[in-house]
Design a protein around this motif. Sequence first.
Motif, PDB file in Angstrom:
ATOM      1  N   UNK A   1       0.833  -1.205   0.000  1.00  0.00           N
ATOM      2  CA  UNK A   1       0.000   0.000   0.000  1.00  0.00           C
ATOM      3  C   UNK A   1       0.868   1.257   0.000  1.00  0.00           C
ATOM      4  N   UNK A   2       1.944   1.255   0.770  1.00  0.00           N
ATOM      5  CA  UNK A   2       2.801   2.434   0.853  1.00  0.00           C
ATOM      6  C   UNK A   2       3.523   2.698  -0.458  1.00  0.00           C
TER       7      UNK A   2
ATOM      8  N   UNK B   1       2.944   1.393  -3.675  1.00  0.00           N
ATOM      9  CA  UNK B   1       2.036   1.628  -4.805  1.00  0.00           C
ATOM     10  C   UNK B   1       1.239   2.916  -4.598  1.00  0.00           C
ATOM     11  N   UNK B   2       0.738   3.133  -3.382  1.00  0.00           N
ATOM     12  CA  UNK B   2      -0.036   4.336  -3.117  1.00  0.00           C
ATOM     13  C   UNK B   2       0.788   5.597  -3.279  1.00  0.00           C
ATOM     14  N   UNK B   3       2.026   5.582  -2.799  1.00  0.00           N
ATOM     15  CA  UNK B   3       2.882   6.765  -2.934  1.00  0.00           C
ATOM     16  C   UNK B   3       3.182   7.069  -4.395  1.00  0.00           C
ATOM     17  N   UNK B   4       3.496   6.037  -5.181  1.00  0.00           N
ATOM     18  CA  UNK B   4       3.786   6.249  -6.601  1.00  0.00           C
ATOM     19  C   UNK B   4       2.562   6.787  -7.349  1.00  0.00           C
ATOM     20  N   UNK B   5       1.398   6.193  -7.089  1.00  0.00           N
ATOM     21  CA  UNK B   5       0.178   6.667  -7.748  1.00  0.00           C
ATOM     22  C   UNK B   5      -0.167   8.078  -7.302  1.00  0.00           C
ATOM     23  N   UNK B   6      -0.063   8.362  -6.027  1.00  0.00           N
ATOM     24  CA  UNK B   6      -0.403   9.684  -5.512  1.00  0.00           C
ATOM     25  C   UNK B   6       0.538  10.747  -6.067  1.00  0.00           C
ATOM     26  N   UNK B   7       1.824  10.439  -6.112  1.00  0.00           N
ATOM     27  CA  UNK B   7       2.775  11.398  -6.677  1.00  0.00           C
ATOM     28  C   UNK B   7       2.494  11.652  -8.154  1.00  0.00           C
ATOM     29  N   UNK B   8       2.203  10.584  -8.888  1.00  0.00           N
ATOM     30  CA  UNK B   8       1.940  10.742 -10.324  1.00  0.00           C
ATOM     31  C   UNK B   8       0.711  11.601 -10.571  1.00  0.00           C
ATOM     32  N   UNK B   9      -0.393  11.266  -9.916  1.00  0.00           N
ATOM     33  CA  UNK B   9      -1.638  12.007 -10.134  1.00  0.00           C
ATOM     34  C   UNK B   9      -1.522  13.439  -9.620  1.00  0.00           C
TER      35      UNK B   9
ATOM     36  N   UNK C   1      10.530  14.897  -3.150  1.00  0.00           N
ATOM     37  CA  UNK C   1      10.959  14.104  -1.993  1.00  0.00           C
ATOM     38  C   UNK C   1      10.082  14.387  -0.780  1.00  0.00           C
ATOM     39  N   UNK C   2       9.771  15.655  -0.562  1.00  0.00           N
ATOM     40  CA  UNK C   2       8.950  16.028   0.591  1.00  0.00           C
ATOM     41  C   UNK C   2       7.526  15.507   0.435  1.00  0.00           C
ATOM     42  N   UNK C   3       6.928  15.744  -0.721  1.00  0.00           N
ATOM     43  CA  UNK C   3       5.552  15.292  -0.939  1.00  0.00           C
ATOM     44  C   UNK C   3       5.480  13.768  -0.921  1.00  0.00           C
ATOM     45  N   UNK C   4       6.491  13.112  -1.493  1.00  0.00           N
ATOM     46  CA  UNK C   4       6.525  11.657  -1.433  1.00  0.00           C
ATOM     47  C   UNK C   4       6.614  11.143  -0.007  1.00  0.00           C
ATOM     48  N   UNK C   5       7.392  11.842   0.829  1.00  0.00           N
ATOM     49  CA  UNK C   5       7.472  11.446   2.240  1.00  0.00           C
ATOM     50  C   UNK C   5       6.142  11.657   2.941  1.00  0.00           C
ATOM     51  N   UNK C   6       5.463  12.774   2.627  1.00  0.00           N
ATOM     52  CA  UNK C   6       4.136  13.008   3.206  1.00  0.00           C
ATOM     53  C   UNK C   6       3.179  11.869   2.859  1.00  0.00           C
ATOM     54  N   UNK C   7       3.139  11.511   1.580  1.00  0.00           N
ATOM     55  CA  UNK C   7       2.238  10.440   1.155  1.00  0.00           C
ATOM     56  C   UNK C   7       2.641   9.097   1.772  1.00  0.00           C
ATOM     57  N   UNK C   8       3.935   8.794   1.791  1.00  0.00           N
ATOM     58  CA  UNK C   8       4.388   7.510   2.316  1.00  0.00           C
ATOM     59  C   UNK C   8       4.053   7.366   3.799  1.00  0.00           C
ATOM     60  N   UNK C   9       4.289   8.420   4.565  1.00  0.00           N
ATOM     61  CA  UNK C   9       3.972   8.370   5.999  1.00  0.00           C
ATOM     62  C   UNK C   9       2.471   8.218   6.205  1.00  0.00           C
TER      63      UNK C   9
END
Length: 295
Positions: free
Chosen positions: A86-87, A89-97, A202-210
């Motif tokens: 979930x972390x 796949x969700x982070x990659x999809x969230x960053x892309x969109x 990097x920051x937004x990806x960390x936000x989504x991953x956390x």
Amino acid sequence: MSTRIVQGVPMPGWPMRIFKGLVLLVFCAVVIVPFVGVISTSVAPNKQINESGGLVLLPKSINFGAYESLFAGGVVTRALFVSIFVTIVGTLLSLTVSCLLAYALSRPGFVAGRPILLVVLFSMLFSPGIIPLYLTVKGVGLLDSIWALIVPTMISAFNVVVLRAFFMNLPNELTESARIDGAGELKTFTNIVLPLSKAVLSVIGLFYAVAYWNAFFSALLYLNDSKLWPLQLVLRTYVINDTQLGSAELGTELLPPQASIQMAILVVSIVPILVIYPFLQRHFAKGVLTGAVKG
């Protein structure tokens, strides 16, 4: 009490500096000691845990029996793989969109940019509520699906606003020169904009991953099948609610003390973020300030 002047800045005397150091030391101890207790209890021998009443600060020896029980193929092992999936796949999809949406909203020639931006800002200020969100997830058939942990929270309005502000602050000369060379919007975005956005990504990806790693309410709301539970819901069920973990849940007959198992689950849930954060920390302040000061 004398005050020294260093490069035009008044410096406090030794008594005040010692006092501040002691106060800082106390606050550090308040933060560090519980964390040390969690790690120590998870690796302490069973006899010492039973004698101390469930909390050990200095283990007499190291025993990894609790971790061996967790990774024996039971509910915790399964939940860990769910959380990792979930972390990532969700982070990659969230960053892309989020990047695609933010870049489109940052372009001055985008026709529907203002209405869509207003919708994004409206969603940031007003939440739809639990019941409408649950009915929506149920209506699209995501109940008891691992995608229910990703799709409903895929886009964060705040992150989109930060990305949009960052993209708007990039020099227009770069994108204009790319268009003169014949590059389309997608090529300009992938070859010019994204390489210049490593800090904010990097920051937004960390936000989504956390957010994905720590999320448990979505699983509590949408998942009835315990095989799809993420690690944080297991943590809530078996640690916060103090539910006993038995042989059926762990997949092994050798059971360490419950306190040791619970502390080991805490460590497993914390360590991944602690490992990832140092690699992104140098981009953190730069990415947040660059994306949020202007725009």
